[in-house]
Write a protein that holds these residues in place. Sequence first.
Motif, PDB file in Angstrom:
ATOM      1  N   ALA A 164       0.832  -1.205   0.000  1.00 16.43           N
ATOM      2  CA  ALA A 164       0.000   0.000   0.000  1.00 16.43           C
ATOM      3  C   ALA A 164       0.869   1.258   0.000  1.00 16.43           C
ATOM      4  O   ALA A 164       0.557   2.244  -0.685  1.00 16.43           O
ATOM      5  N   VAL A 165       1.972   1.241   0.764  1.00 16.93           N
ATOM      6  CA  VAL A 165       2.873   2.392   0.817  1.00 16.93           C
ATOM      7  C   VAL A 165       3.609   2.526  -0.512  1.00 16.93           C
ATOM      8  O   VAL A 165       3.777   3.644  -1.032  1.00 16.93           O
ATOM      9  N   ALA A 212       1.382   4.119  -3.007  1.00 17.19           N
ATOM     10  CA  ALA A 212       1.248   5.551  -2.766  1.00 17.19           C
ATOM     11  C   ALA A 212       2.482   6.298  -3.256  1.00 17.19           C
ATOM     12  O   ALA A 212       2.376   7.375  -3.868  1.00 17.19           O
ATOM     13  N   ARG A 239      -1.554  11.265   0.559  1.00 15.03           N
ATOM     14  CA  ARG A 239      -1.047  11.126   1.932  1.00 15.03           C
ATOM     15  C   ARG A 239      -2.194  10.934   2.913  1.00 15.03           C
ATOM     16  O   ARG A 239      -2.155  10.048   3.780  1.00 15.03           O
ATOM     17  N   ARG A 267      -5.135   9.804   2.405  1.00 12.09           N
ATOM     18  CA  ARG A 267      -5.824   8.524   2.204  1.00 12.09           C
ATOM     19  C   ARG A 267      -5.097   7.397   2.945  1.00 12.09           C
ATOM     20  O   ARG A 267      -5.711   6.577   3.632  1.00 12.09           O
ATOM     21  N   VAL A 268      -3.774   7.367   2.797  1.00 14.02           N
ATOM     22  CA  VAL A 268      -2.989   6.329   3.469  1.00 14.02           C
ATOM     23  C   VAL A 268      -3.031   6.515   4.978  1.00 14.02           C
ATOM     24  O   VAL A 268      -3.145   5.537   5.736  1.00 14.02           O
ATOM     25  N   GLU A 269      -2.919   7.755   5.462  1.00 14.10           N
ATOM     26  CA  GLU A 269      -2.964   8.015   6.903  1.00 14.10           C
ATOM     27  C   GLU A 269      -4.286   7.555   7.503  1.00 14.10           C
ATOM     28  O   GLU A 269      -4.329   7.018   8.612  1.00 14.10           O
ATOM     29  N   ASP A 305      -6.227   5.134   6.264  1.00 11.39           N
ATOM     30  CA  ASP A 305      -6.278   3.673   6.222  1.00 11.39           C
ATOM     31  C   ASP A 305      -5.407   3.055   7.315  1.00 11.39           C
ATOM     32  O   ASP A 305      -5.771   2.027   7.899  1.00 11.39           O
ATOM     33  N   TRP A 306      -4.249   3.659   7.568  1.00 11.78           N
ATOM     34  CA  TRP A 306      -3.300   3.110   8.538  1.00 11.78           C
ATOM     35  C   TRP A 306      -3.517   3.662   9.955  1.00 11.78           C
ATOM     36  O   TRP A 306      -2.902   3.180  10.901  1.00 11.78           O
ATOM     37  N   ALA A 355       1.965  10.038   8.281  1.00 17.66           N
ATOM     38  CA  ALA A 355       2.794   9.522   7.191  1.00 17.66           C
ATOM     39  C   ALA A 355       4.246   9.342   7.601  1.00 17.66           C
ATOM     40  O   ALA A 355       4.894   8.357   7.213  1.00 17.66           O
TER      41      ALA A 355
END
Length: 772
Positions: A176-177, A180, A229, A231-233, A235-236, A240
């Motif tokens: 996933a990272v 991104a 950024r 979106r990933v933050e 999800d996790w 970041a």
Amino acid sequence: MGARIALAGNPNCGKTTLFNQLTGANQYVGNWPGVTVEKKEGAYKAAPDVTVTDLPGVYSLSPYSPEEVVTRDYLLEGGPDVVISIVDATNLERNLYLTTQILELGVPVVVALNMMDAVSKSGDTIDATRLSRDLGCPVVEMSALKGSGVDEAMNAALRLADAPQAPKPTYRFDAAVEDALGEIGRIVSANAPESVSRWHAIKLFEGEARAISTLKLGKQTLDQVKAVRERVEEDWDDDAESIVVGERYDAIAHLVDACATRSARGMTPTQKIDRVVTSRVLGIPIFIAVMFVVYWLAVSIGGSIVTDWANDGISGDGWLYTGGAAYEQAVADWEETGEAAGLPEPDPAEYGLFIPGLTPVVTGALESIGAAPWVISLCVDGIVAGVGAVIGFIPQLIILFLLLGFLEGCGYLARVAFIMDRVFRRFGLSGKSFIPMLIASGCGVPAVMATKTIENERDRRMTIMTTTMIPCGAKLPIIALVFGALAGGDYESTWWVAPVFYFLGLAAIIVSCIMLKKFRAFAGDATPFVMELPAYHLPTVKNVLLSMWERVKSYVVKAGTIIFLSSMVIWFLMNFGMVDGSFGLLDTEVDGYIDNSLMAGLGSGLAWIFAPLGFGSWESAVTSITGLVAKENVVATVGILTSLGEAGETDPTLWSAFAAMLGGSSAAIMAFCAFNLLCAPCFAAIGTIRRQMASAKWTWAAIGYMCAFAWCVALVIYQIGGLIAGEVAFGLWTVVAFLVLAGMLFLLLRPASKARADESAPSHLELDRASA
């Protein structure tokens, strides 16, 4: 033009040892453009057209400190052709963090696994071939301390310089990272060079302001990156930067698991030693004992044996190689009976091999060419007496810096910072503040510069205001002067003087930190302290000698420039003045001529400041004032004053003449030393303080505090110490001294002020993760 090779690595990874191995004496030290971070460069011994640059030791390329910014900018801006990333093979996980960041820059890299001898000795193994394949660059096994593998690492770097090839690491972050980062790379591909696209993608993903400003991206592009950024933050459920730190350490863990095996073993010798040396009970007593021995050896042995001999040759009659005891006895007999009987003074040439000293040689040479008396006086009584008094202490500095270089090279001084962190944290400072204080034992200028590594602004300012209280190399002659004055030839009974003044500086720093922390401007918790503790090892003779030479050379250069000019100015002020309403050169044959000099006028106008401290004569006052130019000037001024004054005529030794200048009072001598050690440092260090403070207000506050604190400590020593010793009568200033002592105790014991909410210490994610 030859290749440019950069050495990068963590502190204490052996980078400087490798640099010395590669360059030898073909190196020079300066500052990076625009900053006061030290820059070391040198020519490779085997190929002088190849330049080797020793980058500042850093743990990462994140811009938290000036050292990290300097290293990062140099690598990003195409400074080196090849980077040799030095890795402490005994601590792969921590050291590979920086290496993986360097690999992402796209610059050719050679990884040097240093300390492989220690790895083999412990029974561990590292598969360098597998590690090379995973990192996508050459990996060389090495021991910089023993010199093995050094040529192989350099040859690999030179081959890459001839045929540049960017690293191609195989490790990756979570899918996933990686997705991104790939998306961000495509977004900014028009603005970032392909070779560093992954680096910029990671920094943009982290939201680092420095990288964003460098790329000068438009608002639309930045909005797209921000969306990725966020979106990933989401999800996790993490920020970041923390995500990248975690992924990097996970990737490194997989690398180490695949390439390294650890043997089942008990405690290493380093761990066994550290159980004693860094223990809570014995750590500080051992440190105190070690420093006592260091300063005792430097001042007692260096002063009583070597320095006496050196001073005889520089500013005395000369060197008497054989028959010294017989000659001294003959002189004593002549002074007792022979002089009154009209017998000639014993000739030292009759008692052994005698070489005339610098003073008679210079005097004879000038007289032979018909030089004017004032020229002879300037050269002999000004330059030779002033500079010679300073140069005579070089043997002591050599011994001191040899011992400190050994302690630094074997790994003990790193433990001292760890030990003192426990002490300093109680007073609101971290062990990071002690590192500049260790450096200050050599010189205050780099010590003040070293405070840049302290992220917390409050702690940094407080460290700047106190770190120069540690006796530096330039202050050692002052301690030696006081030692000799108190000893009066009996070195055995006053062996404790030199170590006591070192610990006086340390105690003054601790007391100052406690008092300053009680004010809102310095209130708050200490910043976290993380530091690598290298394995104990015997340093090479070459590295210890190079360390000593750099420090002694700085002292000699200062003696040859600042002290040289200062001695001429001091001589001018002492030999020119007003007589019968006219200004001009004074007649040195007239009794009391020096009382009409400009120096006497200056000293008389300032003597009242020092009178309560026991040294209120104009001579002792100007001695302290000239010390602000350079601390070596204190001894140089005493040398000039006593060579012209009555004390210099009646007593042949500098120490006795100095004691006579202060009335022979032990309390006054101790107070004089305390003031000159603790007050504002030399002009060079003050200039560095101004640059580091970046504020005239804070600079004057620092100078004012150091001078006021030194005056108060000297007052207490003279008035209360002298009262106890029976040398001072009870009076008004004794009352003031007790009030000052009571005020200091009040500041030490009163509750601390609370820091403002916006003054919290910054965090350093990489170090926090590494220390977890």
